[in-house]
Structures are given as structure tokens and as C-alpha cells.
Enzyme design. Structure first.
Site, PDB file in Angstrom:
ATOM      1  N   HIS A   1     -12.399  65.606 -48.016  1.00  0.00           N
ATOM      2  CA  HIS A   1     -12.501  64.838 -46.767  1.00  0.00           C
ATOM      3  C   HIS A   1     -11.188  64.087 -46.506  1.00  0.00           C
ATOM      4  O   HIS A   1     -10.688  64.049 -45.367  1.00  0.00           O
ATOM      5  CB  HIS A   1     -13.641  63.813 -46.859  1.00  0.00           C
ATOM      6  CG  HIS A   1     -15.013  64.375 -46.683  1.00  0.00           C
ATOM      7  ND1 HIS A   1     -15.527  64.730 -45.450  1.00  0.00           N
ATOM      8  CD2 HIS A   1     -15.992  64.640 -47.582  1.00  0.00           C
ATOM      9  CE1 HIS A   1     -16.758  65.186 -45.599  1.00  0.00           C
ATOM     10  NE2 HIS A   1     -17.062  65.132 -46.889  1.00  0.00           N
TER      11      HIS A   1
ATOM     12  N   THR B   1     -15.156  64.390 -51.730  1.00  0.00           N
ATOM     13  CA  THR B   1     -14.576  63.251 -51.026  1.00  0.00           C
ATOM     14  C   THR B   1     -13.071  63.405 -50.889  1.00  0.00           C
ATOM     15  O   THR B   1     -12.482  63.063 -49.856  1.00  0.00           O
ATOM     16  CB  THR B   1     -14.910  61.942 -51.769  1.00  0.00           C
ATOM     17  OG1 THR B   1     -16.326  61.804 -51.848  1.00  0.00           O
ATOM     18  CG2 THR B   1     -14.315  60.739 -51.061  1.00  0.00           C
TER      19      THR B   1
END
Length: 347
Positions: A47, A44
Site C-alpha cells: 500500500h 501494508t
């Protein structure tokens, strides 16, 4: 004047991050101030660092990001009773409302009012972090900080693996980034049958083999679906753990699933995914689990049971360590895929 600390900040809504001084956060009567000793990079966080479509629609800026950490409590609020100064802790990073229907029926991990540590509220890529006392996870003092900080991603793997029956089942882990590698370890620790590890990265496939995968498959070398069928008596894998988020891998995962099998989806696609719902889900009678975070707090107790009884050895997963100021090198390494878990050691 506020005391200052060094932190890694997602300052602009684009690629990269900024290492800078920010004020040490204030803590309230129900909160604790933790000195961060180790933190780790999650997919994450990649990202967020790369700033893809998911990050654009989800992440608050400017914000200290990072959500996987371990540290020592430095101060506690006036109303805090369950935590004391000096405790070794991590955090359940989903800060939920505790009053909605999901929260009150044992499904707080999907609370619609969730604030996410390091995503929509300040996180742990910093010298200090503030967390709510009821979100604290206590760690044994003898557990190294660089391993204790891996419990957040381990919890994702534990929830994915144990969302359904696993004992003796054939399991295909698609995408063996850090959480996929943890899923291989959890599946083996919890009695799975044959475990396949699938990726396009030979480094991580070799690591998956060392961590217990019975067979590794580089999906660049041929059909993932046909290879799994060939090694499962042409039935397919009974459990598919999709960790990559890649659209083609998701489609192939459903195709490779055995009839009446289970598919757990954890990888975050960067765009919408289309596939044949009738053929590969409905007529197969598949059971599908969306995996987000950890079940609060049953998953934590499950993984503590695995770790405290030495069913898994997390040290094998940590391949690189950096000080926080070398974040550019650390994120470049993560994006290259030539690593296991990358940990920041905080001074």
C-alpha cells in the site's frame, strides 16, 4: 559526523521508494539499536509503495518503511534491563502511549496515540533500527532470521483466527496473500473443521492447498457465496476471515457467513465499502471483529506456543529472497501475486 547506513526510504508521496544512505539512528536510554538481519514485505508495505488512498491519509514521509524484521541487538540504552547486546529479537510494531484507557484496560493494540513502526516512525528496511526496549520480542537463537521476521504477520493471523471459537468450525479465508496463507495454517493448527481458501490468484490458491486448505475456490470461476453454501449444507461458513480488503469480497464474505457466525476483518480497503447491513449483519446476528496488529502481548505468547511446539512450519511460506537493493524486483513480484512471503536478506 553521523555514521551512515543503507535504507529503503519512502521519500516522496507517490509511487515507489528510494534506496539511499541515511544516518544510523540514535538510541535513547530506554531504547536498543538492532542490526537488521532479515525483513519481509507486508501488504501494508505494498500500500505504501503504490501510494493508495490509505497511504496518503496515514503514512509519514520521508520515512524508512518496513515493519516485519528480525535481528541482533548491537547496543542498549543506559536504563535498559530486559535486553542485552547479542540478543536475537523482533519488535511489536505498535508503539503505544501506555497511559490511555485502552492501554490500561488490556487493549493497547487500539491505543489512539499509537505510533506505527515503519509507517509513522522509522522502520526496518535498513541496516539498523531503533526500538523501545519494552517493545522487544526475544527470539530463540536457533530460529533462522528469515523465519523469525514473519512473526509480525503471523500475529495478525493468530489474532484473527483466535478472536473467537474456532475448533471444529467451518472457516473461509478470503484473500490468501501472505497473511491469509498464515491464517489457513493457524486455523488448521488450532483445530478448525473445513477450511476454504478463496482468491482470484491460482498460484496462491495452490500454495494454500499445500499449506492445509481443504478446499480452494477461485472466485472468478463462479459465485463465492453459492460455492460455500453448497459445501456447508447451505448454512454458510461459521467463521469468515476477510484478508483481501476488496470491496466485493467483503460484501460476499458477509453474505457467505452462517447465521450467528463470526466475521474477522483484516484486509484494508482502499476506499469506502457499502453493503446490506440489515440483511447480512443484523438479521444474521453476526459477531464482527476488526483486526489490527496483535493483542499486546497475549497474541505473541500464543504464536510462540504454536511455533516452539512445531504446530506450524513457516519455511513453506517463504518463496523468494532478495537483497534490499533489489527492492524494485521484490515489490514487483509482490504486486504480481506470484509469490508467498518475500524476504529481504540484510548483509
Amino acid at each position: 559526523m553521523s555514521r551512515m547506513m543503507e535504507a529503503l526510504v519512502k521519500e516522496h508521496r507517490g509511487f515507489g521508494a528510494v534506496y539511499k544512505q541515511v544516518p544510523i539512528p540514535d538510541y535513547g536510554p530506554d531504547e536498543v539499536l538492532v542490526r537488521v538481519k532479515a525483513s519481509s514485505i507486508c501488504g501494508t508495505d505494498v500500500h505504501i509503495y503504490k501510494w493508495d488512498t490509505w497511504a496518503e491519509s496515514t503514512v509519514v514521509t520521508p520515512n524508512v518503511f518496513g515493519h516485519e524484521f528480525a535481528g541482533v541487538v548491537e547496543a542498549v540504552g543506559d536504563r535498559v534491563l530486559n535486553v542485552k547486546v547479542g540478543d536475537h529479537v523482533s519488535v511489536e510494531g505498535h508503539f503505544v502511549c501506555r497511559t490511555c484507557k485502552a492501554c490500561r484496560t488490556g487493549n493497547a493494540h487500539v491505543c489512539l496515540n499509537t505510533r506505527s513502526f515503519g509507517i509513522t516512525i522509522p522502520g526496518c528496511f535498513a541496516q539498523y533500527a531503533v526500538i523501545r526496549a519494552d517493545q522487544v520480542i526475544h527470539n530463540r537463537p536457533d530460529v533462522p532470521f528469515e523465519l523469525a521476521c514473519l512473526q509480525d504477520p503471523l500475529g495478525n493471523a493468530v489474532q484473527a483466527v483466535l478472536a473467537g471459537d474456532i475448533v471444529g468450525k467451518s472457516v473461509a479465508v478470503i484473500g490468501v496473500g501472505p497473511i491469509g496463507l498464515l491464517a489457513v495454517m493457524v486455523a488448521k493448527a488450532c483445530g478448525a473443521g473445513q477450511v476454504f481458501a478463496i482468491d482470484v490468484n491460482d498460484y496462491r490458491l495452490a500454495l494454500a492447498a499445500r499449506l492445509g486448505a481443504d478446499m480452494t475456490i477461485n472466485s472468478r470461476d463462479g459465485s463465492l457465496v453459492q460455492t460455500i453454501l453448497q459445501h456447508t449444507n447451505h448454512e454458510g461458513a461459521e467463521v469468515i476471515l476477510e484478508m483481501s480488503g476488496h470491496p466485493a469480497a467483503i460484501r460476499e464474505g458477509f453474505e457467505a457467513a452462517a447465521p450467528a457466525g463470526r466475521v474477522a476483518l483484516l484486509g484494508i480497503p482502499s476506499k469506502e465499502v457499502s453493503f446490506d447491513v440489515a440483511r447480512h449483519i443484523i438479521f444474521k446476528g453476526l459477531h464482527i471483529d476488526g483486526i489490527t496488529g496483535r493483542r499486546m502481548y497475549s497474541t505473541w505468547y500464543q504464536m510462540k506456543g504454536l511455533l516452539d511446539n512445531h504446530r506450524m512450519e513457516l519455511s513453506q511460506l517463504v518463496t523468494h529472497r532478495f537483497p534490499l537493493e533489489q527492492f524494485e524486483e521484490a515489490f514487483s513480484l509482490m504486486m504480481s501475486g506470484q509469490c508467498g512471503k518475500v524476504v529481504f536478506i540484510h548483509e
